[in-house]
Design an enzyme around this catalytic site. Structure first.
Site, PDB file in Angstrom:
ATOM      1  N   GLU A  80      72.246  22.258 -49.200  1.00  0.00           N
ATOM      2  CA  GLU A  80      71.379  21.534 -50.139  1.00  0.00           C
ATOM      3  C   GLU A  80      70.349  22.488 -50.733  1.00  0.00           C
ATOM      4  OE1 GLU A  80      72.043  17.395 -47.643  1.00  0.00           O
ATOM      5  OE2 GLU A  80      70.027  18.179 -47.824  1.00  0.00           O
TER       6      GLU A  80
ATOM      7  N   HIS B 219      65.326  17.507 -49.188  1.00  0.00           N
ATOM      8  CA  HIS B 219      66.797  17.555 -49.144  1.00  0.00           C
ATOM      9  C   HIS B 219      67.346  17.577 -50.572  1.00  0.00           C
ATOM     10  CE1 HIS B 219      67.631  16.363 -44.827  1.00  0.00           C
ATOM     11  NE2 HIS B 219      66.326  16.222 -44.912  1.00  0.00           N
TER      12      HIS B 219
ATOM     13  N   GLU C  62      64.906  13.416 -51.768  1.00  0.00           N
ATOM     14  CA  GLU C  62      66.237  13.844 -52.206  1.00  0.00           C
ATOM     15  C   GLU C  62      66.211  14.191 -53.697  1.00  0.00           C
ATOM     16  OE1 GLU C  62      69.008  14.044 -50.382  1.00  0.00           O
ATOM     17  OE2 GLU C  62      68.739  12.700 -48.644  1.00  0.00           O
TER      18      GLU C  62
ATOM     19  N   HIS D 254      69.593  21.048 -44.015  1.00  0.00           N
ATOM     20  CA  HIS D 254      71.006  21.049 -44.420  1.00  0.00           C
ATOM     21  C   HIS D 254      71.244  22.239 -45.347  1.00  0.00           C
ATOM     22  CE1 HIS D 254      70.997  16.477 -43.525  1.00  0.00           C
ATOM     23  NE2 HIS D 254      71.473  17.161 -42.500  1.00  0.00           N
TER      24      HIS D 254
HETATM   25 ZN   LIG Z   1      70.215  16.517 -46.426  1.00  0.00          ZN
END
Ligand SMILES: [Zn+2]
Length: 433
Positions: free
Chosen positions: A198, A312, A386, A195
């Site tokens: 990010e 992420h 994350e 992504h």
């Molecule tokens: Zn992500």
């Protein structure tokens, strides 16, 4: 009749790597409404912005309003603010929280979130850059990897995994001690930046690489015990365009693992084939040409592929945590799968508030984590890691003291992940080889 203003307008542009701005409307002499350009071919994603302002007047305060963020809840509600740097002050700084306002558009029925911030310019010869979070571009990665490659380290190898639709090279790094036979080592796959908006994920991955090639008892023990395979940027096209979520075709690549199309998702197709080769301990002829993936489920009770960590960043949550594949029917496996995140949570403050979360919603179908769980038997422990785009709340409440993250915070998280891995693998880090 158009409005009259008492001074010339500022000049806005985003003509640089990862730049993103769509439209600017001057609403008052010192106020501008800014519209993010949606992801390429994908109207619904609008969060990453990164633009330049020139032609400023020293001492002038200006109100910028980001008008079309697509997410109703972001960390702006917790006090996050955009970041700024200038020619004279090249280090990114956050706009002070007291000058940033997160509210709902009172004029619209859709309850669009708006983020407004005030900024006072101090040098009219300077260029000023504003962004959602700390940029980490494809060029930054390439410069870093070129430096590491030039050092000629025997335990670092860089190869081309495949190419993107824009013909950008996707790197595959291998880090391991060549003096120790690979057959007794575990394999750990680390991926990042599927992504593009990010960016903290890239700082984490950068420091993982730096740590693993450094000297010291822990990185040396890790290199003796593990073959690290790292794909540090899976979506260079989206990063280049300044997208938030998708590749150049507007596809969310982390929903394409089930059946990646070679003509639209060549990197995901390549990563699927890489995982298959690592799982079955097969050689992989690089670079990979776009091809259809073999979706036959695989079994390998002897596999050395032990861990997969997909890095992420989160635009809404605080702190850092792992999503894992919960095993309600197999408590032994469930506990084993939570062991690594739990160790990281014990030694790394950003993870302390809740290091591991189960994620079972169908919206995550097609992610790397979910797909590997269903394709491989037994599957390697696969995590989505994350980290907050904003920071952490030190006492675990929304009103508590905050720790606002910087690139250095993300780099520390990368080192924590590797120190935790050495502990998880029970490695001898006394320095004796
Ligand atoms: Zn992500």
């Amino acid at each position: 009749m158009s409005k009259q203003f008492s001074s010339p307008p500022l000049t806005f542009d985003c003509a640089f790597e990862s730049g993103n701005i769509g439209k600017v409307v001057r609403t008052e002499t010192n106020a501008y409404d800014i519209y993010i350009r949606p992801d390429t071919y994908q109207e619904k994603w609008r969060l990453w912005f990164y633009f330049r302002v020139t032609g400023v007047r020293a001492g002038e305060s200006v109100c910028f309003s980001i008008m079309n963020i697509n997410k109703k809840a972001t960390a702006y509600r917790l006090g996050m603010s955009p970041i700024v740097r200038s020619t004279s002050r090249p280090k990114w700084e956050r706009i002070p929280e007291k000058y940033c306002f997160n509210y709902t558009d009172p004029r619209g029925k859709a309850k669009n979130p708006i983020v407004s911030f005030l900024f006072k310019f101090d040098n009219e010869r300077d260029e000023y850059f504003f962004a959602f979070c700390y940029p980490y571009t494809y060029s930054m990665l390439q410069r870093f990897l070129s430096r590491v490659t030039a050092a000629g380290l025997p335990y670092f190898h860089r190869a081309e995994l495949t190419q993107t639709l824009m013909s950008k090279t996707v790197d595959l790094l291998t880090i391991t001690d060549p003096a120790v036979d690979d057959s007794g080592k575990k394999v750990v796959l680390i991926t990042a930046r599927v992504h593009p908006g990010e960016t903290p994920a890239s700082f984490v991955c950068h420091s993982v690489i730096e740590f693993l090639i450094s000297s010291g008892p822990i990185p040396e023990a890790l290199r003796r015990a593990v073959v690290f395979k790292i794909v540090p940027m899976m979506n260079p096209d989206g990063v280049y365009w300044g997208n938030y979520r998708t590749n150049g075709l507007g596809h969310d690549l982390n929903r394409k693992y089930l059946a990646p199309r070679p003509d639209a998702h060549p990197v995901i197709s390549a990563v699927r084939r890489l995982v298959r080769a690592l799982y079955m301990d097969e050689a992989l002829p690089l670079p990979l040409e776009p091809d259809v993936v073999d979706s036959t489920p695989l079994e390998n009770a002897e596999t050395r592929l032990a861990l997969v960590v997909d890095l992420h960043a989160h635009s809404n949550c605080t702190g850092a945590f792992f999503y894992y594949n919960a095993n309600k029917n197999d408590p032994v496996r469930d506990a084993a799968e939570k062991a690594y995140p739990t160790i990281v949570g014990r030694l790394s403050r950003p993870f302390a508030a809740g290091c591991v979360r189960a994620s079972t919603d169908s919206g995550k179908d097609g992610t790397m984590r979910r797909t590997l769980e269903n394709l491989l038997e037994p599957s390697p422990f696969t995590y989505t890691c994350e980290v907050s785009c904003f920071g952490g709340l030190l006492d675990g409440t929304t009103s508590g003291r905050k720790e606002v993250y910087t690139p250095d915070s993300y780099m520390q998280i990368g080192r924590d992940l590797m120190v935790g891995l050495a502990e998880y693998l029970s490695l001898d880090v006394s320095g004796r080889s």
